[in-house]
Write a protein that holds these residues in place. Structure first.
Motif, PDB file in Angstrom:
ATOM      1  N   PHE A   1     -29.978 -43.894   6.223  1.00  0.00           N
ATOM      2  CA  PHE A   1     -29.238 -44.455   7.360  1.00  0.00           C
ATOM      3  C   PHE A   1     -28.647 -43.336   8.213  1.00  0.00           C
ATOM      4  O   PHE A   1     -28.760 -43.350   9.448  1.00  0.00           O
ATOM      5  CB  PHE A   1     -28.132 -45.396   6.884  1.00  0.00           C
ATOM      6  CG  PHE A   1     -27.360 -46.019   8.021  1.00  0.00           C
ATOM      7  CD1 PHE A   1     -27.843 -47.155   8.655  1.00  0.00           C
ATOM      8  CD2 PHE A   1     -26.174 -45.458   8.469  1.00  0.00           C
ATOM      9  CE1 PHE A   1     -27.147 -47.721   9.720  1.00  0.00           C
ATOM     10  CE2 PHE A   1     -25.472 -46.016   9.525  1.00  0.00           C
ATOM     11  CZ  PHE A   1     -25.966 -47.156  10.154  1.00  0.00           C
ATOM     12  N   VAL A   2     -28.009 -42.360   7.553  1.00  0.00           N
ATOM     13  CA  VAL A   2     -27.427 -41.227   8.280  1.00  0.00           C
ATOM     14  C   VAL A   2     -28.515 -40.439   9.003  1.00  0.00           C
ATOM     15  O   VAL A   2     -28.350 -40.043  10.164  1.00  0.00           O
ATOM     16  CB  VAL A   2     -26.636 -40.319   7.318  1.00  0.00           C
ATOM     17  CG1 VAL A   2     -26.225 -39.014   8.007  1.00  0.00           C
ATOM     18  CG2 VAL A   2     -25.395 -41.042   6.807  1.00  0.00           C
ATOM     19  N   LEU A   3     -29.649 -40.219   8.338  1.00  0.00           N
ATOM     20  CA  LEU A   3     -30.759 -39.491   8.969  1.00  0.00           C
ATOM     21  C   LEU A   3     -31.230 -40.203  10.229  1.00  0.00           C
ATOM     22  O   LEU A   3     -31.442 -39.569  11.271  1.00  0.00           O
ATOM     23  CB  LEU A   3     -31.929 -39.350   7.985  1.00  0.00           C
ATOM     24  CG  LEU A   3     -31.797 -38.292   6.899  1.00  0.00           C
ATOM     25  CD1 LEU A   3     -32.950 -38.415   5.903  1.00  0.00           C
ATOM     26  CD2 LEU A   3     -31.760 -36.883   7.496  1.00  0.00           C
ATOM     27  N   GLY A   4     -31.408 -41.517  10.158  1.00  0.00           N
ATOM     28  CA  GLY A   4     -31.864 -42.260  11.323  1.00  0.00           C
ATOM     29  C   GLY A   4     -30.900 -42.156  12.485  1.00  0.00           C
ATOM     30  O   GLY A   4     -31.308 -42.012  13.647  1.00  0.00           O
ATOM     31  N   PHE A   5     -29.592 -42.213  12.178  1.00  0.00           N
ATOM     32  CA  PHE A   5     -28.576 -42.082  13.220  1.00  0.00           C
ATOM     33  C   PHE A   5     -28.648 -40.715  13.897  1.00  0.00           C
ATOM     34  O   PHE A   5     -28.690 -40.612  15.126  1.00  0.00           O
ATOM     35  CB  PHE A   5     -27.193 -42.307  12.605  1.00  0.00           C
ATOM     36  CG  PHE A   5     -26.046 -41.889  13.485  1.00  0.00           C
ATOM     37  CD1 PHE A   5     -25.850 -42.460  14.724  1.00  0.00           C
ATOM     38  CD2 PHE A   5     -25.157 -40.895  13.066  1.00  0.00           C
ATOM     39  CE1 PHE A   5     -24.788 -42.062  15.545  1.00  0.00           C
ATOM     40  CE2 PHE A   5     -24.108 -40.495  13.861  1.00  0.00           C
ATOM     41  CZ  PHE A   5     -23.919 -41.083  15.107  1.00  0.00           C
ATOM     42  N   VAL A   6     -28.689 -39.653  13.095  1.00  0.00           N
ATOM     43  CA  VAL A   6     -28.693 -38.295  13.649  1.00  0.00           C
ATOM     44  C   VAL A   6     -30.025 -37.996  14.346  1.00  0.00           C
ATOM     45  O   VAL A   6     -30.052 -37.362  15.402  1.00  0.00           O
ATOM     46  CB  VAL A   6     -28.393 -37.258  12.552  1.00  0.00           C
ATOM     47  CG1 VAL A   6     -28.445 -35.842  13.118  1.00  0.00           C
ATOM     48  CG2 VAL A   6     -27.015 -37.517  11.941  1.00  0.00           C
ATOM     49  N   GLN A   7     -31.132 -38.449  13.777  1.00  0.00           N
ATOM     50  CA  GLN A   7     -32.441 -38.211  14.394  1.00  0.00           C
ATOM     51  C   GLN A   7     -32.538 -38.847  15.770  1.00  0.00           C
ATOM     52  O   GLN A   7     -33.250 -38.343  16.650  1.00  0.00           O
ATOM     53  CB  GLN A   7     -33.550 -38.754  13.481  1.00  0.00           C
ATOM     54  CG  GLN A   7     -33.785 -37.926  12.231  1.00  0.00           C
ATOM     55  CD  GLN A   7     -34.589 -38.666  11.177  1.00  0.00           C
ATOM     56  OE1 GLN A   7     -34.856 -39.859  11.302  1.00  0.00           O
ATOM     57  NE2 GLN A   7     -34.969 -37.965  10.114  1.00  0.00           N
ATOM     58  N   SER A   8     -31.821 -39.943  15.992  1.00  0.00           N
ATOM     59  CA  SER A   8     -31.892 -40.633  17.288  1.00  0.00           C
ATOM     60  C   SER A   8     -31.051 -39.955  18.363  1.00  0.00           C
ATOM     61  O   SER A   8     -31.208 -40.242  19.556  1.00  0.00           O
ATOM     62  CB  SER A   8     -31.446 -42.091  17.136  1.00  0.00           C
ATOM     63  OG  SER A   8     -30.046 -42.183  16.904  1.00  0.00           O
TER      64      SER A   8
ATOM     65  N   LEU B   1     -35.949 -32.702   0.189  1.00  0.00           N
ATOM     66  CA  LEU B   1     -35.752 -32.215   1.552  1.00  0.00           C
ATOM     67  C   LEU B   1     -35.765 -33.348   2.584  1.00  0.00           C
ATOM     68  O   LEU B   1     -36.383 -34.394   2.368  1.00  0.00           O
ATOM     69  CB  LEU B   1     -36.826 -31.178   1.886  1.00  0.00           C
ATOM     70  CG  LEU B   1     -36.872 -29.970   0.938  1.00  0.00           C
ATOM     71  CD1 LEU B   1     -37.989 -29.017   1.336  1.00  0.00           C
ATOM     72  CD2 LEU B   1     -35.524 -29.248   0.907  1.00  0.00           C
ATOM     73  N   ALA B   2     -35.083 -33.104   3.696  1.00  0.00           N
ATOM     74  CA  ALA B   2     -34.986 -34.107   4.760  1.00  0.00           C
ATOM     75  C   ALA B   2     -34.847 -33.427   6.111  1.00  0.00           C
ATOM     76  O   ALA B   2     -34.245 -32.362   6.221  1.00  0.00           O
ATOM     77  CB  ALA B   2     -33.802 -35.033   4.513  1.00  0.00           C
ATOM     78  N   GLU B   3     -35.387 -34.078   7.145  1.00  0.00           N
ATOM     79  CA  GLU B   3     -35.394 -33.561   8.524  1.00  0.00           C
ATOM     80  C   GLU B   3     -34.403 -34.342   9.393  1.00  0.00           C
ATOM     81  O   GLU B   3     -34.723 -35.430   9.863  1.00  0.00           O
ATOM     82  CB  GLU B   3     -36.794 -33.720   9.126  1.00  0.00           C
ATOM     83  CG  GLU B   3     -37.855 -32.849   8.513  1.00  0.00           C
ATOM     84  CD  GLU B   3     -38.085 -31.579   9.338  1.00  0.00           C
ATOM     85  OE1 GLU B   3     -37.213 -31.235  10.148  1.00  0.00           O
ATOM     86  OE2 GLU B   3     -39.136 -30.962   9.138  1.00  0.00           O
ATOM     87  N   PRO B   4     -33.202 -33.804   9.673  1.00  0.00           N
ATOM     88  CA  PRO B   4     -32.260 -34.528  10.532  1.00  0.00           C
ATOM     89  C   PRO B   4     -32.557 -34.413  12.036  1.00  0.00           C
ATOM     90  O   PRO B   4     -31.967 -35.137  12.828  1.00  0.00           O
ATOM     91  CB  PRO B   4     -30.915 -33.863  10.218  1.00  0.00           C
ATOM     92  CG  PRO B   4     -31.152 -33.000   9.022  1.00  0.00           C
ATOM     93  CD  PRO B   4     -32.592 -32.626   9.077  1.00  0.00           C
ATOM     94  N   THR B   5     -33.445 -33.503  12.430  1.00  0.00           N
ATOM     95  CA  THR B   5     -33.554 -33.144  13.845  1.00  0.00           C
ATOM     96  C   THR B   5     -34.068 -34.270  14.719  1.00  0.00           C
ATOM     97  O   THR B   5     -33.535 -34.534  15.798  1.00  0.00           O
ATOM     98  CB  THR B   5     -34.447 -31.898  14.007  1.00  0.00           C
ATOM     99  OG1 THR B   5     -33.879 -30.828  13.264  1.00  0.00           O
ATOM    100  CG2 THR B   5     -34.545 -31.501  15.465  1.00  0.00           C
ATOM    101  N   GLY B   6     -35.127 -34.952  14.298  1.00  0.00           N
ATOM    102  CA  GLY B   6     -35.757 -35.925  15.168  1.00  0.00           C
ATOM    103  C   GLY B   6     -36.605 -35.228  16.215  1.00  0.00           C
ATOM    104  O   GLY B   6     -36.743 -33.999  16.207  1.00  0.00           O
TER     105      GLY B   6
END
Length: 341
Positions: free
Chosen positions: A201-208, A292-297
C-alpha cells in the motif's frame, strides 16, 4: 499454393496477437495520481491524495501535517559545498585552538582565495609534529561534526568512487514521528500484521507521486534531494527522495522492521528483512536477507519485483547497501505495533 500461404499468414498473425497480448498482461502497470490537494488549517496543512493502485482501484489518503514538521525540520537541508564546508571546519579548529592552545608551538590559519591552510611554527620539531597530529585529529572530528549537523556523509559506490551524499538513514529516522499522522489512514487500508500488505500500500502511494530526475549522487552532493515531508509538500521527488520517504513511512508503521537502502548507478530502492517468495528478488547483506522493492515509480511494482535495470545491477553485484535498523522510541502503547510476515 495461395491457400497454403494464407494459412502461414494466419498462423503468424495469431502468434503475433498472442505475444502482444502476453506482453500487455505481463507489462507493469504505470502509477497514476488522480488528484493532489493541500489546504491550510489552523496548525498546519491538510493533504488529500487519490491514485490508482496496481489493480486499477482508486485509493485515497487524507491527513494533516503540522507547520513545524513542514517548515522547520530539514527545510534548510542544502547541497554539500566543499569550500563552504572547509571554511566551517577550519573555523571550528581555530576556535578550539584559541580556547585550548597547543603548548610549545604557534598555529597559524591562512586563507588565499578559497584555499584554507594550517601551519605550525616552533623550534622543537617533535612538538611541531605532535601539533600537526593533534590538528589532524581535530580536523577529523570537526568534519564529522559538520557532516552530522548538516546531514551529510562520505559515500563510496560499487566502483570505489567516492563523494559526499546526504545521510538518508538519519533523515528518514528524523521524519518518522512527523509522519505518524498518516498511520491511522494507512491502517484503514492495510493490516499492520501483514508486512506485505502494508508495504505494498505504501509503495503504491509513493510510486504514484510524480517523479523528479535524480542528480548524480556522487557529484551533486544532495542537489535535487527532497526530505520526506518536502516530497509530500511539493508532490514530487527523485528515487533517493522517494526511497527515504518510503522507509520513514514504513518505520512509522513498523518500528522494529529491519530495512536497507540499496544504491546503484543513478538509482536507489529499499530492502525489507522478510522472506522472499518464489520469483521475488532479494539480496543478502551481513547475514540478513532483504526482500527488495522499488518506491520510485511510475511503474507499480509490488514488494519483491524490481525494474529490469535494477535487477540486472543486483545480479551483477553493482550496488552498495546501507542498513536502516535504527530503533524508534515508543511514545505510547498505540505506537508499539509488532510486525509479522
Amino acid at each position: 499454393m495461395l491457400a497454403k500461404r494464407s494459412s502461414y499468414a494466419d498462423k503468424f498473425a495469431l502468434l503475433f496477437i498472442c505475444v502482444f497480448t502476453l506482453a500487455l498482461i505481463c507489462a507493469p502497470v504505470k502509477g497514476k495520481q488522480i488528484s493532489f490537494n493541500k489546504k491550510a488549517t489552523d496548525t498546519g496543512y491538510q493533504f488529500s491524495y487519490q491514485w490508482l493502485d496496481i489493480n486499477n482501484n482508486t485509493q485515497a489518503m487524507n491527513f494533516t501535517l503540522s507547520n513545524k514538521a513542514l517548515f522547520q525540520r530539514f527545510r534548510e537541508l542544502k547541497p554539500y559545498q566543499a569550500n563552504f564546508a572547509r571554511k566551517a571546519i577550519i573555523r571550528k579548529i581555530k576556535k578550539t585552538v584559541q580556547q585550548q592552545p597547543i603548548p610549545g608551538v604557534q598555529v597559524q590559519f591562512k586563507q588565499v582565495n578559497n584555499d584554507f591552510t594550517i601551519e605550525v611554527l616552533g623550534t622543537d620539531s617533535d612538538k611541531v609534529n605532535q601539533a600537526y597530529q593533534q590538528l589532524a585529529q581535530l580536523e577529523q572530528q570537526a568534519r564529522q561534526d559538520y557532516f552530522n549537523e548538516n546531514y551529510y556523509q562520505a559515500f563510496t559506490n560499487h566502483d570505489q568512487q567516492t563523494g559526499i551524499k546526504v545521510d538518508h538513514v538519519r533523515i528518514a529516522n528524523g521524519n518518522v514521528m512527523d509522519l505518524k499522522p498518516l498511520k491511522p489512514t494507512i491502517l484503514e487500508k492495510a493490516s499492520i500484521q501483514n508486512v506485505r500488505e502494508v508495504t505494498n500500500f505504501v509503495l503504491g502511494f509513493v510510486q504514484s507521486i510524480p517523479y523528479a530526475t535524480l542528480e548524480n549522487r556522487l557529484t551533486s552532493s544532495g542537489a535535487g534531494f527532497n526530505p520526506p515531508l518536502k516530497v509530500l509538500w511539493e508532490n514530487q521527488g527523485d528515487c533517493d527522495s522517494k526511497m527515504t520517504l518510503t522507509a520513514a513511512l514504513l518505520r512509522s508503521l513498523m518500528p522494529r522492521i529491519e530495512m536497507a537502502f540499496v544504491f546503484i548507478d543513478q538509482h536507489a530502492f529499499i530492502g525489507i528483512a522478510i522472506p522472499a517468495n518464489a520469483g521475488e528478488t532479494s539480496v543478502e547483506y551481513q547475514g540478513i536477507n532483504y526482500l527488495l522493492a522499488e518506491p520510485t515509480g511510475p511503474m507499480l511494482l509490488p514488494l519483491g519485483k524490481l525494474a529490469p535495470e535494477s535487477e540486472l545491477a543486483i545480479n551483477q553485484g553493482r550496488y552498495v547497501i546501507e542498513t536502516y535498523h535504527a530503533a524508534i522510541t515508543v511514545l505510547s502503547p498505540e505506537n508499539d505495533d509488532s510486525s509479522s510476515n
